[in-house]
Design a protein around this motif. Structure first.
Motif, PDB file in Angstrom:
ATOM      1  N   GLU A 270     -97.570  24.371 -30.323  1.00  0.00           N
ATOM      2  CA  GLU A 270     -98.915  24.249 -30.889  1.00  0.00           C
ATOM      3  C   GLU A 270     -98.885  24.423 -32.408  1.00  0.00           C
ATOM      4  O   GLU A 270     -99.556  23.703 -33.138  1.00  0.00           O
ATOM      5  CB  GLU A 270     -99.831  25.300 -30.256  1.00  0.00           C
ATOM      6  N   ARG A 271     -98.101  25.377 -32.886  1.00  0.00           N
ATOM      7  CA  ARG A 271     -97.997  25.626 -34.334  1.00  0.00           C
ATOM      8  C   ARG A 271     -97.239  24.509 -35.060  1.00  0.00           C
ATOM      9  O   ARG A 271     -97.519  24.230 -36.218  1.00  0.00           O
ATOM     10  CB  ARG A 271     -97.279  26.947 -34.600  1.00  0.00           C
ATOM     11  N   TRP A 272     -96.254  23.929 -34.382  1.00  0.00           N
ATOM     12  CA  TRP A 272     -95.440  22.877 -34.970  1.00  0.00           C
ATOM     13  C   TRP A 272     -95.524  21.647 -34.076  1.00  0.00           C
ATOM     14  O   TRP A 272     -94.604  21.394 -33.262  1.00  0.00           O
ATOM     15  CB  TRP A 272     -93.989  23.342 -35.142  1.00  0.00           C
ATOM     16  N   PRO A 273     -96.613  20.885 -34.184  1.00  0.00           N
ATOM     17  CA  PRO A 273     -96.806  19.707 -33.310  1.00  0.00           C
ATOM     18  C   PRO A 273     -95.623  18.746 -33.398  1.00  0.00           C
ATOM     19  O   PRO A 273     -95.035  18.542 -34.464  1.00  0.00           O
ATOM     20  CB  PRO A 273     -98.075  19.065 -33.858  1.00  0.00           C
ATOM     21  N   GLY A 274     -95.276  18.191 -32.257  1.00  0.00           N
ATOM     22  CA  GLY A 274     -94.153  17.255 -32.194  1.00  0.00           C
ATOM     23  C   GLY A 274     -92.816  17.930 -31.974  1.00  0.00           C
ATOM     24  O   GLY A 274     -91.798  17.264 -31.832  1.00  0.00           O
ATOM     25  N   SER A 275     -92.809  19.274 -31.940  1.00  0.00           N
ATOM     26  CA  SER A 275     -91.550  19.992 -31.747  1.00  0.00           C
ATOM     27  C   SER A 275     -91.241  20.128 -30.261  1.00  0.00           C
ATOM     28  O   SER A 275     -92.127  20.027 -29.422  1.00  0.00           O
ATOM     29  CB  SER A 275     -91.627  21.381 -32.391  1.00  0.00           C
ATOM     30  N   ASP A 276     -89.983  20.333 -29.972  1.00  0.00           N
ATOM     31  CA  ASP A 276     -89.526  20.629 -28.619  1.00  0.00           C
ATOM     32  C   ASP A 276     -88.863  22.005 -28.653  1.00  0.00           C
ATOM     33  O   ASP A 276     -88.332  22.424 -29.683  1.00  0.00           O
ATOM     34  CB  ASP A 276     -88.511  19.598 -28.132  1.00  0.00           C
ATOM     35  N   VAL A 277     -88.878  22.682 -27.512  1.00  0.00           N
ATOM     36  CA  VAL A 277     -88.324  24.035 -27.435  1.00  0.00           C
ATOM     37  C   VAL A 277     -87.487  24.169 -26.171  1.00  0.00           C
ATOM     38  O   VAL A 277     -87.905  23.751 -25.090  1.00  0.00           O
ATOM     39  CB  VAL A 277     -89.444  25.104 -27.409  1.00  0.00           C
ATOM     40  N   LEU A 278     -86.329  24.776 -26.334  1.00  0.00           N
ATOM     41  CA  LEU A 278     -85.472  25.144 -25.208  1.00  0.00           C
ATOM     42  C   LEU A 278     -85.174  26.633 -25.322  1.00  0.00           C
ATOM     43  O   LEU A 278     -84.784  27.105 -26.393  1.00  0.00           O
ATOM     44  CB  LEU A 278     -84.152  24.368 -25.241  1.00  0.00           C
ATOM     45  N   ILE A 279     -85.375  27.357 -24.224  1.00  0.00           N
ATOM     46  CA  ILE A 279     -85.003  28.768 -24.158  1.00  0.00           C
ATOM     47  C   ILE A 279     -84.154  28.967 -22.907  1.00  0.00           C
ATOM     48  O   ILE A 279     -84.595  28.642 -21.806  1.00  0.00           O
ATOM     49  CB  ILE A 279     -86.233  29.697 -24.075  1.00  0.00           C
ATOM     50  N   VAL A 280     -82.941  29.469 -23.100  1.00  0.00           N
ATOM     51  CA  VAL A 280     -82.075  29.844 -21.987  1.00  0.00           C
ATOM     52  C   VAL A 280     -81.754  31.318 -22.194  1.00  0.00           C
ATOM     53  O   VAL A 280     -81.222  31.695 -23.236  1.00  0.00           O
ATOM     54  CB  VAL A 280     -80.766  29.022 -21.945  1.00  0.00           C
ATOM     55  N   HIS A 281     -82.107  32.145 -21.216  1.00  0.00           N
ATOM     56  CA  HIS A 281     -81.855  33.587 -21.336  1.00  0.00           C
ATOM     57  C   HIS A 281     -81.090  34.047 -20.112  1.00  0.00           C
ATOM     58  O   HIS A 281     -81.464  33.761 -18.986  1.00  0.00           O
ATOM     59  CB  HIS A 281     -83.168  34.362 -21.443  1.00  0.00           C
ATOM     60  N   ARG A 282     -80.016  34.762 -20.363  1.00  0.00           N
ATOM     61  CA  ARG A 282     -79.196  35.268 -19.259  1.00  0.00           C
ATOM     62  C   ARG A 282     -79.670  36.636 -18.811  1.00  0.00           C
ATOM     63  O   ARG A 282     -80.246  37.405 -19.589  1.00  0.00           O
ATOM     64  CB  ARG A 282     -77.740  35.335 -19.692  1.00  0.00           C
ATOM     65  N   VAL A 283     -79.388  36.946 -17.555  1.00  0.00           N
ATOM     66  CA  VAL A 283     -79.630  38.259 -16.972  1.00  0.00           C
ATOM     67  C   VAL A 283     -78.375  38.654 -16.200  1.00  0.00           C
ATOM     68  O   VAL A 283     -77.488  37.845 -15.984  1.00  0.00           O
ATOM     69  CB  VAL A 283     -80.871  38.258 -16.047  1.00  0.00           C
ATOM     70  N   GLY A 284     -78.349  39.911 -15.780  1.00  0.00           N
ATOM     71  CA  GLY A 284     -77.185  40.400 -15.056  1.00  0.00           C
ATOM     72  C   GLY A 284     -76.262  41.169 -15.977  1.00  0.00           C
ATOM     73  O   GLY A 284     -76.636  41.563 -17.082  1.00  0.00           O
ATOM     74  N   LYS A 285     -75.027  41.363 -15.519  1.00  0.00           N
ATOM     75  CA  LYS A 285     -74.049  42.117 -16.298  1.00  0.00           C
ATOM     76  C   LYS A 285     -73.363  41.203 -17.304  1.00  0.00           C
ATOM     77  O   LYS A 285     -72.832  40.148 -16.947  1.00  0.00           O
ATOM     78  CB  LYS A 285     -73.003  42.745 -15.375  1.00  0.00           C
ATOM     79  N   LEU A 286     -73.378  41.640 -18.562  1.00  0.00           N
ATOM     80  CA  LEU A 286     -72.742  40.895 -19.648  1.00  0.00           C
ATOM     81  C   LEU A 286     -71.797  41.826 -20.400  1.00  0.00           C
ATOM     82  O   LEU A 286     -72.014  43.036 -20.459  1.00  0.00           O
ATOM     83  CB  LEU A 286     -73.789  40.333 -20.608  1.00  0.00           C
ATOM     84  N   LEU A 287     -70.779  41.233 -20.976  1.00  0.00           N
ATOM     85  CA  LEU A 287     -69.775  41.984 -21.728  1.00  0.00           C
ATOM     86  C   LEU A 287     -69.891  41.673 -23.211  1.00  0.00           C
ATOM     87  O   LEU A 287     -70.486  40.662 -23.596  1.00  0.00           O
ATOM     88  CB  LEU A 287     -68.380  41.608 -21.217  1.00  0.00           C
ATOM     89  N   PRO A 288     -69.319  42.521 -24.069  1.00  0.00           N
ATOM     90  CA  PRO A 288     -69.365  42.251 -25.496  1.00  0.00           C
ATOM     91  C   PRO A 288     -68.895  40.828 -25.814  1.00  0.00           C
ATOM     92  O   PRO A 288     -67.941  40.323 -25.219  1.00  0.00           O
ATOM     93  CB  PRO A 288     -68.416  43.296 -26.093  1.00  0.00           C
TER      94      PRO A 288
END
Length: 159
Positions: free
Chosen positions: A71-89
């Motif tokens: 809405e703030r930047w018309p014509g833009s596309d957005v991708l969000i990928v967020h992991r869950v679970g156990k992660l290491l450094p």
């Protein structure tokens, strides 16, 4: 177009960016942010991090953040990928990719999404260090980063 995923599996940045760009080949700019697990936090060595979320609610929150960016930047596309679970450094935690007609819009929308994600998305982090396990508290610096997107918070509070 908005794409949001919460998953345990890792992700490939090149593949994700290419898929987002394929939806809009006329795009002029792509901005990308990748967050990783630090190996050191507040002076303690991080051995692992456990990320939890509220299924369904988390995805809706991420979709709302992406919608605000579009809405703030018309014509833009957005991708969000967020992991869950156990992660290491050094494991990848989050990927935010935004596209726009121009680079300033792409950079701004990417920063906006991350600032909102850090403060508004229902994720909980627990770090395992040599001193035991602890939940990671929100940082004041994250709230300060979020505040830059709302120049008149005091005016809104009085409404």
């Amino acid at each position: 177009m908005t794409r949001v995923r919460v998953q345990e599996a890792g992700f490939d940045i090149s593949t994700e960016v290419a898929a987002l760009r394929a939806d809009n080949p006329k795009v002029g700019a792509v901005a990308c942010f990748v967050g990783t697990v630090r190996d050191l936090n507040e002076g303690q060595t991080v051995q692992a991090m456990e990320l939890e979320h509220y299924p369904g609610m988390t995805e809706k929150a991420l979709e709302a953040i992406a919608a605000q960016a579009r809405e703030r930047w018309p014509g833009s596309d957005v991708l969000i990928v967020h992991r869950v679970g156990k992660l290491l450094p050094l494991d990848q935690i989050v990927l935010v990719v935004t596209t726009a007609m121009h680079r300033a819009q792409a950079f701004e929308s990417c920063a906006f999404v991350m600032d909102y994600l850090k403060t508004q998305a229902p994720f909980w982090k627990k770090e395992k260090t040599e001193h035991g396990e602890k939940w990671v508290d929100a940082r004041e610096s994250d709230d300060a980063a979020l505040a830059r997107w709302d120049p008149e918070p005091a005016a809104r509070a009085g409404e």
